[in-house]
Design an enzyme around this catalytic site. Structure first.
Site, short mmCIF file in Angstrom:
data_model
loop_
_atom_site.label_atom_id
_atom_site.label_comp_id
_atom_site.label_asym_id
_atom_site.label_seq_id
_atom_site.Cartn_x
_atom_site.Cartn_y
_atom_site.Cartn_z
N PRO A 22 86.98 20.04 82.54
CA PRO A 22 86.83 19.84 83.98
C PRO A 22 86.76 21.17 84.73
O PRO A 22 87.42 22.14 84.37
CB PRO A 22 88.07 19.06 84.37
CG PRO A 22 89.00 19.15 83.23
CD PRO A 22 88.24 19.54 82.02
N GLU A 23 85.95 21.18 85.75
CA GLU A 23 85.82 22.36 86.60
C GLU A 23 86.69 22.16 87.85
O GLU A 23 87.32 21.13 88.02
CB GLU A 23 84.35 22.59 86.97
CG GLU A 23 83.45 22.84 85.77
CD GLU A 23 83.82 24.09 84.97
OE1 GLU A 23 84.39 25.04 85.57
OE2 GLU A 23 83.56 24.12 83.76
#
Length: 86
Positions: free
Chosen positions: A2-3
């Site tokens: 995830p960013e």
């Protein structure tokens, strides 16, 4: 992995747990990169959640006497359980 936007959305999704208390801690996979502290199961139960914040890609949960730092890892998945059946 995830960013930042996914971590921020997860952090925002945790806002409803503010002022609630942890009932129990269950470690499902103890063989992580860093060992889970053994005192976690004693420290967090019955602690009220005061704040949920994001710092970079970490989620910080502030309790009355402790902080919990969470990284979403490769899956980007975090689950809140209402009740654990035993």
């Amino acid at each position: 992995m995830p960013e930042l936007p996914e971590v921020e959305i997860t952090c925002m999704g945790l806002q409803p747990i503010l002022q609630k208390s942890i009932k129990d801690v269950v470690v499902r996979n103890a063989s992580l990169r860093w060992p889970i502290p053994t005192h976690l199961k004693k420290t967090l139960p019955n602690q009220k959640i005061l704040a949920v914040k994001r710092r970079a890609k970490y989620i910080l949960i502030q309790f009355e006497n402790a902080y919990l730092m969470i990284h979403l890892g490769m899956s980007g998945r975090l689950e809140l359980l209402k009740k654990i059946g035993r």
